[in-house]
Scaffold this motif. Structure first.
Motif, PDB file in Angstrom:
ATOM      1  N   TYR A   1      41.163  45.157  32.644  1.00 55.54           N
ATOM      2  CA  TYR A   1      41.980  44.329  33.527  1.00 55.54           C
ATOM      3  C   TYR A   1      42.975  45.191  34.320  1.00 55.54           C
ATOM      4  CZ  TYR A   1      40.598  39.740  31.658  1.00 55.54           C
ATOM      5  OH  TYR A   1      39.976  38.840  30.775  1.00 55.54           O
TER       6      TYR A   1
ATOM      7  N   ASP B   1      44.705  48.131  42.942  1.00 53.68           N
ATOM      8  CA  ASP B   1      45.129  47.525  44.020  1.00 53.68           C
ATOM      9  C   ASP B   1      46.254  47.382  44.532  1.00 53.68           C
ATOM     10  OD1 ASP B   1      42.449  46.212  44.207  1.00 53.68           O
ATOM     11  OD2 ASP B   1      42.877  44.515  42.785  1.00 53.68           O
TER      12      ASP B   1
ATOM     13  N   THR C   1      45.686  37.309  38.171  1.00 52.32           N
ATOM     14  CA  THR C   1      46.324  36.747  39.252  1.00 52.32           C
ATOM     15  C   THR C   1      47.734  36.904  38.892  1.00 52.32           C
ATOM     16  OG1 THR C   1      44.492  35.400  39.645  1.00 52.32           O
ATOM     17  CG2 THR C   1      46.403  34.916  40.788  1.00 52.32           C
TER      18      THR C   1
ATOM     19  N   LYS D   1      41.926  47.632  37.108  1.00 48.98           N
ATOM     20  CA  LYS D   1      41.447  46.861  38.388  1.00 48.98           C
ATOM     21  C   LYS D   1      42.690  46.490  39.189  1.00 48.98           C
ATOM     22  CE  LYS D   1      37.051  44.807  37.149  1.00 48.98           C
ATOM     23  NZ  LYS D   1      36.346  43.688  37.215  1.00 48.98           N
ATOM     24  N   PHE D   2      43.592  45.992  38.326  1.00 54.62           N
ATOM     25  CA  PHE D   2      45.001  45.860  38.833  1.00 54.62           C
ATOM     26  C   PHE D   2      45.575  46.701  39.548  1.00 54.62           C
ATOM     27  CE2 PHE D   2      49.609  44.532  37.117  1.00 54.62           C
ATOM     28  CZ  PHE D   2      50.001  44.568  38.316  1.00 54.62           C
TER      29      PHE D   2
ATOM     30  N   SER E   1      35.827  37.427  35.843  1.00 56.64           N
ATOM     31  CA  SER E   1      35.932  38.815  36.720  1.00 56.64           C
ATOM     32  C   SER E   1      36.719  39.707  36.185  1.00 56.64           C
ATOM     33  CB  SER E   1      36.536  38.233  37.951  1.00 56.64           C
ATOM     34  OG  SER E   1      38.063  37.977  38.027  1.00 56.64           O
ATOM     35  N   ASN E   2      37.319  39.404  34.971  1.00 52.53           N
ATOM     36  CA  ASN E   2      38.264  40.636  34.487  1.00 52.53           C
ATOM     37  C   ASN E   2      39.509  41.228  35.289  1.00 52.53           C
ATOM     38  OD1 ASN E   2      36.829  40.562  32.097  1.00 52.53           O
ATOM     39  ND2 ASN E   2      36.322  42.719  31.982  1.00 52.53           N
ATOM     40  N   GLU E   3      39.820  40.078  36.101  1.00 56.61           N
ATOM     41  CA  GLU E   3      41.065  40.413  37.113  1.00 56.61           C
ATOM     42  C   GLU E   3      42.216  39.720  36.531  1.00 56.61           C
ATOM     43  OE1 GLU E   3      38.407  41.713  40.829  1.00 56.61           O
ATOM     44  OE2 GLU E   3      38.987  39.440  40.835  1.00 56.61           O
TER      45      GLU E   3
ATOM     46  N   SER F   1      45.056  36.030  33.355  1.00 52.48           N
ATOM     47  CA  SER F   1      43.700  36.839  33.429  1.00 52.48           C
ATOM     48  C   SER F   1      42.565  35.657  33.720  1.00 52.48           C
ATOM     49  CB  SER F   1      43.350  37.337  32.085  1.00 52.48           C
ATOM     50  OG  SER F   1      43.617  36.313  30.973  1.00 52.48           O
TER      51      SER F   1
END
Length: 194
Positions: free
Chosen positions: A143, A150, A89, A146-147, A85-87, A81
């Motif tokens: 999180y 995508d 990887t 957003k995930f 950006s609260n994203e 995490s």
């Protein structure tokens, strides 16, 4: 249902989970694992995203699922995490030496081969609770919203929950992405919008 109502539901269900004994958690996790293995065994997935548990918070123990997938030759993907950006990887999980606990106690990879969201076939999603339409209440950081936005449309979204569904979570945000399935200790729910 307002954001306040969601926060109240989140607090209630987290409190219920916290009250479970370690034996109860282990039993419920094993039932979910058994159901999920049956579900996964019906088809072959090349790349599966698995969340790693915070066991001290009575989360579902996904380690047996990781082991099962790796034994089948499936590529297991785990996330790191970004708190700014609260994203998330994503990285291929090879071994536990890749992992360190983040500030919330979540095991995360510190290195590895990066994977794009669009490459995943199926995602196992943590949650606090869910409803009969496949909407979920997560941990409130966004999180996974957003995930999931995508990921490609054909990616299968599977929630794992220790509790049965609520009838309805009436207030959903436009960016909320519904589950395709949810596996609980007693039943696997299908929401029919894959």
């Amino acid at each position: 249902m307002s954001t306040v109502d969601k926060a109240k539901l989140r607090a209630v269900y987290l409190r219920k989970r916290k009250m479970l004994s370690s034996d109860q958690c282990a039993f419920l996790s094993q039932q979910i694992t058994n159901r999920l293995i049956t579900f996964l065994g019906m088809q072959r997935f090349k790349m599966v995203h698995v969340f790693l548990p915070i066991l001290k918070h009575n989360e579902i123990n996904t380690w047996p699922i990781v082991q099962y997938l790796k034994e089948r030759g499936t590529t297991v993907v785990v996330s790191k995490s970004n708190v700014e950006s609260n994203e998330l990887t994503h990285f291929i999980f090879e071994h536990e030496s890749q992992l360190e606990n983040n500030k919330w106690g979540i095991p995360e990879p510190t290195f590895g081969q990066e994977v794009l969201s669009g490459e995943l076939d199926i995602i196992l999603i943590p949650m606090v609770t869910f409803d009969r339409r496949g909407h979920r209440i997560g941990y409130g950081k966004g999180y996974y919203d957003k995930f999931l936005s995508d990921c490609r449309d054909t990616c299968i979204k599977v929630g794992l929950s220790m509790s049965p569904p609520l009838d309805v979570i009436s207030c959903t945000d436009p960016f909320d992405i519904a589950l395709d399935y949810c596996v609980t200790p007693l039943k696997t729910y299908s929401f029919g919008h894959e």
